[in-house]
Design an enzyme around this catalytic site. Structure first.
Site, PDB file in Angstrom:
ATOM      1  N   ASP A 239      12.031  10.222 -31.997  1.00  0.00           N
ATOM      2  CA  ASP A 239      11.775  10.499 -33.410  1.00  0.00           C
ATOM      3  C   ASP A 239      12.624  11.640 -33.948  1.00  0.00           C
ATOM      4  O   ASP A 239      12.737  11.838 -35.147  1.00  0.00           O
ATOM      5  CB  ASP A 239      10.313  10.919 -33.586  1.00  0.00           C
ATOM      6  CG  ASP A 239       9.428   9.752 -33.935  1.00  0.00           C
ATOM      7  OD1 ASP A 239       9.931   8.758 -34.481  1.00  0.00           O
ATOM      8  OD2 ASP A 239       8.213   9.846 -33.665  1.00  0.00           O
TER       9      ASP A 239
HETATM   10  C1  GLC Z   1       7.763  15.408 -34.347  1.00  0.00           C
HETATM   11  C2  GLC Z   1       7.673  15.535 -32.850  1.00  0.00           C
HETATM   12  C3  GLC Z   1       7.804  14.217 -32.175  1.00  0.00           C
HETATM   13  C4  GLC Z   1       6.839  13.240 -32.795  1.00  0.00           C
HETATM   14  C5  GLC Z   1       6.968  13.191 -34.311  1.00  0.00           C
HETATM   15  C6  GLC Z   1       5.887  12.314 -34.854  1.00  0.00           C
HETATM   16  O1  GLC Z   1       8.999  14.969 -34.721  1.00  0.00           O
HETATM   17  O2  GLC Z   1       8.647  16.387 -32.318  1.00  0.00           O
HETATM   18  O3  GLC Z   1       7.542  14.353 -30.799  1.00  0.00           O
HETATM   19  O4  GLC Z   1       7.123  11.981 -32.289  1.00  0.00           O
HETATM   20  O5  GLC Z   1       6.841  14.473 -34.827  1.00  0.00           O
HETATM   21  O6  GLC Z   1       5.887  12.203 -36.215  1.00  0.00           O
HETATM   22  C1  GLC Z   2       6.002  11.107 -30.006  1.00  0.00           C
HETATM   23  C2  GLC Z   2       5.801   9.872 -30.839  1.00  0.00           C
HETATM   24  C3  GLC Z   2       6.571   8.707 -30.282  1.00  0.00           C
HETATM   25  C4  GLC Z   2       7.987   9.090 -30.011  1.00  0.00           C
HETATM   26  C5  GLC Z   2       8.091  10.333 -29.147  1.00  0.00           C
HETATM   27  C6  GLC Z   2       9.506  10.818 -28.967  1.00  0.00           C
HETATM   28  O1  GLC Z   2       5.333  10.973 -28.795  1.00  0.00           O
HETATM   29  O2  GLC Z   2       4.454   9.527 -30.953  1.00  0.00           O
HETATM   30  O3  GLC Z   2       6.535   7.632 -31.171  1.00  0.00           O
HETATM   31  O4  GLC Z   2       8.620   8.014 -29.395  1.00  0.00           O
HETATM   32  O5  GLC Z   2       7.352  11.374 -29.735  1.00  0.00           O
HETATM   33  O6  GLC Z   2      10.027  11.399 -30.112  1.00  0.00           O
END
Ligand code: GLC
Ligand code: GLC
Length: 809
Positions: A484
């Site tokens: 993400d």
């Molecule tokens: C932030 C976090 C990431 C997560 C995302 C969800 O970017 O670092 O881990 O997946 O929020 O919205």
């Molecule tokens: C968080 C989110 C997931 C994402 C991950 C890596 O765990 O829930 O959707 O893949 O972060 O950013």
């Protein structure tokens, strides 16, 4: 250092001190009513939606950190006050024990020969939390104590409750009737639900007004009522409604008393809201009260709950001789998978319950961990998820559990999302054999006028990738892929802008080798599904596209010793030795290796060797190296984190199992098992002081080697880590995996685990598998019911039958 121990026979984790390195929590409930409970009794509960139907107030990120919960104060004759949960008064106890079990928690505090135990759980089929107190006088003299209970109500909408004080300090209302307190905030207007707190005996007094109970300047540790030893019988009007009962308890030497409290949630049909003007119709509440008015009823309900779990967990059971492995596989990992199924990413001690909805990618991956436990519910989940897909194959990134509608705020454009639907559906069909799900008519974007069979949804998922390729013929990344925080089309210079949804560059250049790896790994599942539907041409076409993608990865996605991560907006490489920071990323090494891209030509082995050399640490495999030292406009959130945390080179436990699986696929069981043990919580129990989160569940992240606090975990419970590690250990290390045409038995766990036996229920049949393991790296010899067979696929047996499998591995 340890703070407790596993009780394997009872399937409990036993915490022996209230001073754990972080609140260690458990979950109650499995259907509609859920609670979170810490080892100190902290937490809250809610009906279906942690944001909109929250019963108890909890103060996230407070001082102290675990503030708000189900509290019971014992006031001794000399005025000493203590809690069996230690918090909130924190009077030292002679002994403390918290047992977190499957769906229930038992916390016992003892002081001066008086033992007080709190048992909390949500009985199956009821919308209520039971709090049963057992008081026992273990001394030789009679004891007389005053007992005060305390809950603080949340005004239902948890977001509004913590922000909109100009309104909500006026709206709280209660009714008190004998030993029951009814909380009816907003019941006068549009709500037709209320909460109640009941105790199964006469009370000496009660309180429902927070300020009266505490005194304006006091805290949870020194409420007026408890200090003075007398309830005030206050009736809340606005401000903050609470529920407290005062009880006088007398115990002869050796005597034990049980007191049952019920915290219930009730919905009345609109036309049956009132008994008379202004008075709640309490009929349904009384039913619930009746059902738990006696301790025997509580015991029976708890037994039912336990039996339910026994049934679920008997689907996959191993006996390996390694007690840590057994407790992960047989109890705690599947338990966590069920919790992620119920909660998605909504409510934990790190997720506030008012944030995101259910993730499209997250839910599909979570499904991999619970499909064997509750297949009918997995089916339902797949249909819900697919209903939020758009006609072009893209998908809402999130949807709301209460409405099941796509979430506009998060929108779409995360280009890995569609492929996870194929993975989830394939896992479901392999588990159950229920290919009929593919004919289920499912709407696009919840539009009843635009529906198509689920198969068509999968097809659009598949082609969404090939219709969105970039300059190198690799998949466009969109807003982000699995990571993400790798935001290649968001050049954000404005604070508070969301990285995930701000899209200020036209995303037609940035490409993801990770999605390419997913396509090559998951695409063949689509081809097989098509083939099995008699669509031979479609299957052939799909396989050609997969092959082409695989070649493209080797041409444009290989960096010499590992797979590249991406091309950024300008076409520059991400995850290459040419980069200053972020030279190698774990995600494509895991997924491209699982996909077998360049398996024969040695690419996979090379990539995995590079992981070992560059990313492995003593606490797990970090996400990338070197960590970004500065903020990179062209990379986004990943570079916003200080080095070693989260996606910036933290140990993101979700993707470690991809490497574990890949290692088993090239036969390196010892290495795979070694990686597994680095992050599997049961193996970390001894370093709980470093790890800090619960030793019975995975956390999303462990701080990487660049971090000051290397080895410290955060964000326990709600993470895709649970499902993927269950897949890795159950299907690859121990090696039992439902396939299209049989149960694959192919353990690759290295030499450490010698002989082991395993029981797996699948499609109604039971497979009893005995493995003689010499660490042959995936070369197996199988006997089915005594007869040798070719290969590693045990044909599916009729429902009800038992199959004996002997395996040399
Ligand atoms: C932030 C976090 C990431 C997560 C995302 C969800 O970017 O670092 O881990 O997946 O929020 O919205
Ligand atoms: C968080 C989110 C997931 C994402 C991950 C890596 O765990 O829930 O959707 O893949 O972060 O950013």
């Amino acid at each position: 250092m340890r703070y407790g121990n596993f009780d394997d026979a009872r399937k409990e984790y036993v915490i022996t001190t209230p001073k754990t390195p972080y609140p260690w929590i458990n979950y109650l409930g499995s259907d509609r009513f859920f609670g979170l409970i810490s080892h100190q009794g902290g937490g809250y509960c809610f009906y279906r939606d942690a944001r909109l139907r929250r019963l108890l107030r909890f103060r996230y990120n407070n001082v102290p950190t675990d503030t708000g919960g189900r509290y019971f104060y014992v006031r001794e004759a000399d005025g000493t006050v203590w809690n069996p949960t230690f918090a909130p008064v924190k009077t030292e106890l002679d002994s403390f024990e918290c047992r977190h079990g499957l769906g229930y928690t038992r916390i016992t505090g003892k002081r001066r020969g008086l033992s007080v135990e709190l048992l909390a759980f949500v009985p199956n089929g009821h919308d209520a939390e039971i709090h049963q107190l057992t008081l026992k006088n273990e001394g030789t003299a009679p004891r007389e104590v005053k007992l005060f209970s305390l809950l603080e109500f949340c005004l239902w909408n948890a977001w509004d409750d913590q922000t909109n004080f100009q309104r909500n300090l006026n709206t709280g209302e209660v009714e008190v009737l004998g030993s029951t307190i009814y909380h009816k905030h907003e019941y006068r207007e549009r709500r037709n639900h209320f909460a109640f707190y009941h105790v199964n005996q006469p009370v000496a007094g009660f309180d429902t007004d927070r300020e009266s109970f505490f005194g304006l300047y006091n805290g949870f540790h020194d409420p007026d009522v408890v200090t003075s030893g007398k309830s005030k019988n206050s009736v809340a009007s606005g401000w903050s409604p609470i529920a407290s009962f005062g009880l006088d308890v007398k115990l002869a030497p050796g005597e034990e008393k049980k007191i049952v409290f019920v915290l219930g949630y009730v919905e009345n049909p609109k036309e049956e809201k009132w008994e008379k003007p202004g008075v709640i119709n309490k009929k349904r509440a009384e039913g619930l009260i009746e059902a738990f008015s006696k301790p025997e009823q509580v015991t029976a309900a708890l037994e039912k709950l336990k039996a339910g779990w026994e049934g679920l967990l008997s689907t996959y059971r191993v006996s390996s001789g390694d007690e840590k492995l057994d407790r992960m596989v047989n109890v705690w990992n599947p338990y966590q998978c069920m919790v992620t199924f119920n909660m998605s990413r909504s409510a934990s001690y790190f997720e506030s319950g008012i944030g995101r909805g259910m993730g499209f990618r997250d839910s599909n991956q979570d499904l991999l961990g619970f499909v064997h436990l509750v297949p009918e519910r997995a089916r339902e989940r797949i249909i819900d998820i697919a209903s939020t897909q758009f006609p072009d194959g893209s998908a809402y990134h999130q949807y709301q559990p209460l409405t099941k509608r796509g979430n506009h705020e998060a929108g779409s454009g995360f280009n890995d999302d569609p492929l996870w639907l194929i993975l989830g559906t394939a896992a479901y069909i392999k588990e159950t054999g229920d290919a009929a799900i593919l004919d289920e008519s499912v709407p696009f974007n919840n539009d009843e006028n635009n529906k198509a069979p689920l198969f068509e949804h999968l097809k659009r998922s598949f082609y969404h990738v090939t219709e969105n390729l970039g300059p190198h013929g690799l998949p466009l990344i969109g807003r982000a892929d699995w990571n993400d925080c790798l935001n290649l089309n968001c050049f954000s210079e404005t604070p508070d802008e969301p990285y995930q949804t701000t899209e200020n560059k036209k995303g037609r250049t940035a490409e993801s080798i990770f999605i390419a790896g997913m396509f090559v790994a998951i695409g063949p599942e689509y081809a097989t599904i098509a083939e099995k539907r008699g669509l031979a041409d479609e299957a052939k076409k799909a396989r050609e596209l997969v092959k082409k993608m695989s070649e493209t990865v080797l041409t444009h996605g290989w960096d010499g010793d590992w797979y590249l991560r991406a091309y950024d907006f300008f076409g520059n490489k991400v995850g290459s030795k040419e980069c200053e920071d972020g030279q190698i990323f774990i995600e494509p090494q895991g997924y491209c290796s699982m996909a077998g891209i360049g398996l024969e030509s040695g690419h996979v082995k090379k990539a995995l060797d590079s992981v070992k050399a560059r990313l492995d640490t003593k606490y797990g495999i970090v996400l990338q190296q070197p960590a970004y030292k500065t903020y990179h406009l062209e990379l986004g959130e990943i570079s916003s984190y200080p080095p070693g945390y989260k996606e910036n080179a933290g140990i993101f436990c979700h993707n470690n199992p991809w490497v574990i699986i890949a290692e088993t696929m090239i036969g390196r069981g010892d290495q795979a098992f070694d990686y597994y043990k680095k992050i599997a919580p049961a193996y970390l129990e001894e370093i709980s002081d470093v790890h800090r989160t619960e030793p019975y569940v995975y956390s999303q992240m462990i701080a990487g080697r660049d971090a000051v606090r290397h080895g410290e975990a955060k964000n326990s419970w709600l993470t895709g880590t649970a499902a993927w590690n269950f897949v890795a250990v159950s299907q690859y290390l121990l090696g039992v995996k439902p396939e299209w045409d049989g149960l694959s038995v192919k353990p690759v766990i290295g030499k450490e685990i010698g002989e082991f036996s395993l029981e797996r229920r699948c499609r109604g049949a039971t497979y009893k598998i005995r493995v003689k393991n010499q660490g042959r790296g995936g070369k197996v010899a199988l006997k089915v019911n005594g007869k040798p067979i070719e290969g590693h696929l045990v044909p599916y047996a009729p429902s009800g039958s038992t199959v004996e499998v002997d395996c040399e591995a």
